[in-house]
Enzyme design. Sequence first.
Site, mmCIF file in Angstrom:
data_model
loop_
_atom_site.group_PDB
_atom_site.id
_atom_site.type_symbol
_atom_site.label_atom_id
_atom_site.label_comp_id
_atom_site.label_asym_id
_atom_site.label_seq_id
_atom_site.Cartn_x
_atom_site.Cartn_y
_atom_site.Cartn_z
ATOM 1 N N MET A 108 40.094 14.491 71.560
ATOM 2 C CA MET A 108 40.511 13.866 72.811
ATOM 3 C C MET A 108 41.894 13.283 72.593
ATOM 4 O O MET A 108 42.068 12.381 71.788
ATOM 5 C CB MET A 108 39.519 12.769 73.179
ATOM 6 C CG MET A 108 38.155 13.360 73.475
ATOM 7 S SD MET A 108 36.887 12.135 73.689
ATOM 8 C CE MET A 108 36.170 12.110 72.075
ATOM 9 N N HIS A 482 46.371 19.446 62.370
ATOM 10 C CA HIS A 482 44.989 19.677 62.805
ATOM 11 C C HIS A 482 44.247 20.580 61.815
ATOM 12 O O HIS A 482 43.150 20.265 61.361
ATOM 13 C CB HIS A 482 44.997 20.304 64.206
ATOM 14 C CG HIS A 482 43.630 20.662 64.705
ATOM 15 N ND1 HIS A 482 43.105 21.930 64.579
ATOM 16 C CD2 HIS A 482 42.670 19.901 65.286
ATOM 17 C CE1 HIS A 482 41.882 21.928 65.089
ATOM 18 N NE2 HIS A 482 41.594 20.722 65.531
ATOM 19 N N ARG A 588 9.707 34.608 40.243
ATOM 20 C CA ARG A 588 9.057 35.771 40.851
ATOM 21 C C ARG A 588 9.102 36.954 39.899
ATOM 22 O O ARG A 588 10.176 37.454 39.592
ATOM 23 C CB ARG A 588 9.772 36.130 42.154
ATOM 24 C CG ARG A 588 9.577 35.090 43.234
ATOM 25 C CD ARG A 588 10.519 35.286 44.379
ATOM 26 N NE ARG A 588 11.891 35.029 43.968
ATOM 27 C CZ ARG A 588 12.885 34.797 44.797
ATOM 28 N NH1 ARG A 588 12.679 34.815 46.094
ATOM 29 N NH2 ARG A 588 14.087 34.565 44.345
ATOM 30 N N ARG A 647 4.854 32.745 39.905
ATOM 31 C CA ARG A 647 4.074 33.149 41.076
ATOM 32 C C ARG A 647 3.473 34.533 40.841
ATOM 33 O O ARG A 647 4.144 35.426 40.311
ATOM 34 C CB ARG A 647 4.967 33.193 42.313
ATOM 35 C CG ARG A 647 4.199 33.554 43.575
ATOM 36 C CD ARG A 647 5.085 33.596 44.788
ATOM 37 N NE ARG A 647 6.001 34.722 44.756
ATOM 38 C CZ ARG A 647 6.876 34.987 45.720
ATOM 39 N NH1 ARG A 647 6.953 34.183 46.765
ATOM 40 N NH2 ARG A 647 7.671 36.023 45.644
ATOM 41 N N GLU A 774 2.067 28.377 52.490
ATOM 42 C CA GLU A 774 3.017 29.061 53.370
ATOM 43 C C GLU A 774 2.343 29.626 54.610
ATOM 44 O O GLU A 774 2.957 30.339 55.390
ATOM 45 C CB GLU A 774 3.739 30.170 52.595
ATOM 46 C CG GLU A 774 2.810 31.093 51.834
ATOM 47 C CD GLU A 774 3.540 31.980 50.828
ATOM 48 O OE1 GLU A 774 4.705 32.293 51.057
ATOM 49 O OE2 GLU A 774 2.909 32.350 49.829
ATOM 50 N N SER A 793 3.068 24.065 46.379
ATOM 51 C CA SER A 793 4.509 24.237 46.541
ATOM 52 C C SER A 793 4.714 24.878 47.906
ATOM 53 O O SER A 793 4.170 25.949 48.179
ATOM 54 C CB SER A 793 5.060 25.118 45.428
ATOM 55 O OG SER A 793 6.424 25.345 45.671
ATOM 56 N N GLY A 795 6.107 27.028 50.514
ATOM 57 C CA GLY A 795 6.985 28.183 50.677
ATOM 58 C C GLY A 795 7.491 28.119 52.102
ATOM 59 O O GLY A 795 6.917 28.695 53.013
ATOM 60 N N THR A 796 8.573 27.355 52.290
ATOM 61 C CA THR A 796 8.967 27.035 53.667
ATOM 62 C C THR A 796 9.595 28.213 54.396
ATOM 63 O O THR A 796 9.764 28.149 55.610
ATOM 64 C CB THR A 796 9.926 25.831 53.688
ATOM 65 O OG1 THR A 796 10.851 25.959 52.620
ATOM 66 C CG2 THR A 796 9.161 24.542 53.555
ATOM 67 N N ASN A 797 9.953 29.286 53.703
ATOM 68 C CA ASN A 797 10.448 30.453 54.437
ATOM 69 C C ASN A 797 9.310 31.057 55.249
ATOM 70 O O ASN A 797 9.398 31.218 56.460
ATOM 71 C CB ASN A 797 11.009 31.508 53.489
ATOM 72 C CG ASN A 797 12.154 30.983 52.669
ATOM 73 O OD1 ASN A 797 12.796 30.012 53.049
ATOM 74 N ND2 ASN A 797 12.403 31.610 51.540
ATOM 75 N N ASP A 798 8.225 31.389 54.547
ATOM 76 C CA ASP A 798 7.091 31.978 55.256
ATOM 77 C C ASP A 798 6.414 30.967 56.171
ATOM 78 O O ASP A 798 5.971 31.315 57.264
ATOM 79 C CB ASP A 798 6.063 32.536 54.256
ATOM 80 C CG ASP A 798 6.363 33.991 53.915
ATOM 81 O OD1 ASP A 798 7.059 34.637 54.731
ATOM 82 O OD2 ASP A 798 5.927 34.467 52.862
ATOM 83 N N CYS A 860 9.706 25.234 47.618
ATOM 84 C CA CYS A 860 10.499 26.262 46.946
ATOM 85 C C CYS A 860 11.151 27.213 47.939
ATOM 86 O O CYS A 860 11.580 28.289 47.587
ATOM 87 C CB CYS A 860 9.649 27.029 45.944
ATOM 88 S SG CYS A 860 8.253 27.861 46.698
HETATM 89 P P1 ADP Z 1 44.216 10.551 67.302
HETATM 90 O O1 ADP Z 1 42.869 9.943 67.342
HETATM 91 O O2 ADP Z 1 44.265 11.944 67.769
HETATM 92 O O3 ADP Z 1 44.905 10.294 66.012
HETATM 93 P P2 ADP Z 1 45.710 8.352 68.402
HETATM 94 O O4 ADP Z 1 45.069 7.536 69.423
HETATM 95 O O5 ADP Z 1 45.718 7.795 67.032
HETATM 96 O O6 ADP Z 1 45.049 9.787 68.418
HETATM 97 O O7 ADP Z 1 47.149 8.578 68.945
HETATM 98 C C1 ADP Z 1 47.969 9.677 68.839
HETATM 99 C C2 ADP Z 1 49.336 9.272 68.359
HETATM 100 O O8 ADP Z 1 49.911 8.303 69.192
HETATM 101 C C3 ADP Z 1 49.292 8.671 66.979
HETATM 102 O O9 ADP Z 1 50.407 9.136 66.260
HETATM 103 C C4 ADP Z 1 49.395 7.216 67.243
HETATM 104 O O10 ADP Z 1 49.974 6.542 66.170
HETATM 105 C C5 ADP Z 1 50.272 7.169 68.463
HETATM 106 N N1 ADP Z 1 50.021 5.973 69.263
HETATM 107 C C6 ADP Z 1 48.847 5.615 69.807
HETATM 108 N N2 ADP Z 1 48.940 4.432 70.434
HETATM 109 C C7 ADP Z 1 50.220 4.036 70.272
HETATM 110 C C8 ADP Z 1 50.949 2.876 70.694
HETATM 111 N N3 ADP Z 1 50.350 1.910 71.370
HETATM 112 N N4 ADP Z 1 52.225 2.801 70.352
HETATM 113 C C9 ADP Z 1 52.831 3.791 69.662
HETATM 114 N N5 ADP Z 1 52.217 4.900 69.247
HETATM 115 C C10 ADP Z 1 50.908 5.024 69.549
HETATM 116 MG MG MG Z 2 5.964 33.896 50.761
#
Ligand code: ADP
Ligand code: MG
Length: 904
Positions: A108, A482, A588, A647, A774, A793, A795-798, A860
């Site tokens: 997000m 990322h 086995r 076995r 099993e 024992s 035999g969780t597969n079967d 097992c």
């Molecule tokens: P994420 O969870 O994806 O790291 P952040 O909420 O940490 O997202 O924010 C994304 C970027 O924005 C980061 O580099 C963070 O340091 C910067 N940032 C968030 N809030 C502020 C703020 N109040 N002032 C300056 N930079 C901010």
């Molecule tokens: Mg078996």
Amino acid sequence: MTQKYVYFFGPTGTEGDATMKNALGGKGANLAEMAKLGLPVPAGFTISTEFCTVFFAEGRQFPQSLREEVAAALKKTEEAMGMKFGDPDSPLLVSCRSGARTSMPGMMETVLNVGLCPATIPGLIKKSGNERFVYDAYRRLIMMYSDVVMEKAEDIEPADGKGIRVQLEHLMAKMKKSKKCESDTDLTTADLKKLCEQFKAKVLEVLGREFPDDPSEQLWGAIGAVFKSWEGRRAVSYRKIEGIPGEWGTACNVQSMVFGNLGNTSATGVAFSRNPATGENKFYGEWLVNAQGEDVVAGIRTPNPLNEGTKNPQNQHLPSLQTEWPDLYKQLDEIRSKLEKHYHDMQDIEFTIQEAKLYMLQCRNGKRTGTAALNMAMDMLDEKLIDEKTAVTRVQPAQLDELLHPIINPAAEKKAEAFLSGLPAGPGAACGKIVFTSADAVEMAKKGEKVILVREETNPEDVEGMRAAEGILTARGGMTSHAALVARGWGKCCIVGAGDMKIDLGAKRLSVGDVKLKEGDLITLNGTKGKAYAGALEMMDASENPRFQGFMKLVDQFRTMGVRTNADTPEDAKVARQFGAEGIGLFRTEHMFYGVGSDEPLFLLRKMILSKTVDERKAALAELFPFVKKSIKGTLEAMDGLAVTVRLLDPPLHEFVPQDAAKQKSLAESLGIKPSEIKKRGEALHETNPMMGHRGVRLGITYPEVTEMQIRAIFEAATELKKAGKDPKPELMVPVTCDVRELDVTKVIFDRVKKEVEDQTGVKIDCLYGTMIEIPRACLLADRMAKTAQFFSFGTNDLTQMSFGFSRDDIGSFLHDYLEDNILEADPFQTIDQNGVGQLIEMAVAKGRATREKLKVGICGEQGGDPASVEFCFRCGLNYVSCSPYRVPIARLAAAHAAIKAKK
Ligand code: ADP
Ligand code: MG
Ligand code: MG
């Protein structure tokens, strides 16, 4: 009194703290904690995760009471910062940041500069004395807001390349090109002003709505987007992979803006208090002058290194914070120590420098590779920062996998020449076919192909493809991009920032200088070094390292449940022993009928199967006997002093009947009958549903001599070893039982043969007599089964197959739908279905122990090495789990974690 949803943080009067992660989310709780510690945190407030649930219950609306709480907290924020939100003279800007209990990288996105609009622009220009900066901030706001709030949060799914952000980026690229600018920072105030106008027009054109130029509308739009994003496609998909429950919700943090893009004395950066890839105790990070927010991680410019000691080939020509601004570096370094001492863990830090003043924007326990987790745990233990128990909990069982991960055979790697190098973002090595899209990665992986996902850079949309790939290679991005964050979280081999690579997505080709590769070509990555090789290099298992062994010793101090291995050969047994297996939970004997060296025993087995009379069969069994005995003896010897659960023959005989004419002919000759007779006897053995057919204990009921031969082999093998001064510990396990009388009938043979061998040799052998559980009926009747069985024992597969009525081998055709539609949470063949099959296990343990108090119980199946299943087994009071050799350390650690958790 209505419930409190809004919590202020700032230089005075911070209301939350780090213990409130569930309500404030990780980000909010840590912002509050840092503010409490007296660190320079810009003031703001957090709307709690509890409100997230309310938000959806109210039909994505804000109740009046929340609006009032927000207004009060905003007022406090304004007072702390000495500015006012929406004020034309001294406007306060804020960021809106999501934050769930655990971090969900990039799921997000944060919206920065909220509150900037034509009404507040002049005031901010006057205050900052920097018109260019203000328009730069404004164009960023339009870009982020239109993307995150107006498009993504509204569940608009634009076609590839048609998203608003891409289109705005395109406008900006065009502007840069027309002005011959290399970098964003080269654009002038006038350029940016014009760009903002173009942006707004584009937003209207693409999204059909005006960009909101009212601060309050911006703020509430952004807050709403944060909560809505919790139910967005990307968040839901990530939650599914990570097993995060939907009802947790996200919090929303509204925080005063500080600006890293206020000129050449401003900067923004990210840092780790120790190296997240290796665990090395060095302050590690990246920063950029005159930049804001995600610039560092977006891979737009190559970020500068934090200090001199951690430079790498990509950034060694760039200035470090340590040399550029030593005072600020020192202050940051002190904060690093303070935070580590406070949190007793490695911290992942975000900071911004506004006109030579340092601000802290985030801290959290940093993600790390398995190698780093292990090294840090052991280092921090030495530094007395944590105790032994904490050290054990610092490494996740699944992370160990990565320490046992394959690497490229160093000899092969030495000879090979890398065609590309980048930053080492995820450990180990990976080899596979090139794919260029996340969808292709998923598609090919489904077909059982190993793939390497090659991307310009990754974003949250790629998560599923990254998961499916063996390794990830990106052209852009730094160690905190990322791709790097996600790969590290999963312990997946990954190289980022391989800038020499040119990708032609349309043609599905890549080139690096003269080297040209296309989709489907094999490449090998060394994620620990950041090198890529064309073709498939030879891989090998990571060798034992002393750090690892020291850690595992600690683990065993806390573990109470036993860990055994499933091994069929002396070689496997030896490997498992090295990994700390305390016995074999499943050996086995039928292994000898497959693969190398199986010709002769298989021939004799077939002879036995196709025998018509008891005498014929006995003769064949006598010939087979030495092979069986030898196999058992070898493994008992390899596990000397440790229990080996042998076995009885389990598979349906039908599997072994020869199909080709030549083999049928030679069998016929040896039995002195016609080949047509062989065919006839084979047909007589045919079963419609052999998996539920004449197998396991049932064979011995029909042909007691088959059971007798195997039991004799066990006792004779053990006797010979004992005579040679060894300490064999065999246990006999009867498979596929559903009634105690099956066990009783077989036990008569067991007792008789035991006595015969003892009488003959004068050597006494202790051998437990038990059964594999099993079949659901065996669970239902476990109290009776335990009258004869000395151990169970599972035999969780079967047991899983028969409880669900799913065939494990065919589940592939529909499992995907079951997971997709949330009918099942996970593949029950990988992790025990605790709700269903788990009940059978719990019941069988209780009933079994009601009859026989000291009944030994283990498992097992494949699930024996799955951390969640191990914890479940611990809770059920099992004596041991047994798993494949390479999972033994994982099971040991999972068992230790379960024991530590139970004591809390
Ligand atoms: P994420 O969870 O994806 O790291 P952040 O909420 O940490 O997202 O924010 C994304 C970027 O924005 C980061 O580099 C963070 O340091 C910067 N940032 C968030 N809030 C502020 C703020 N109040 N002032 C300056 N930079 C901010
Ligand atoms: Mg078996
Ligand atoms: Mg962040």
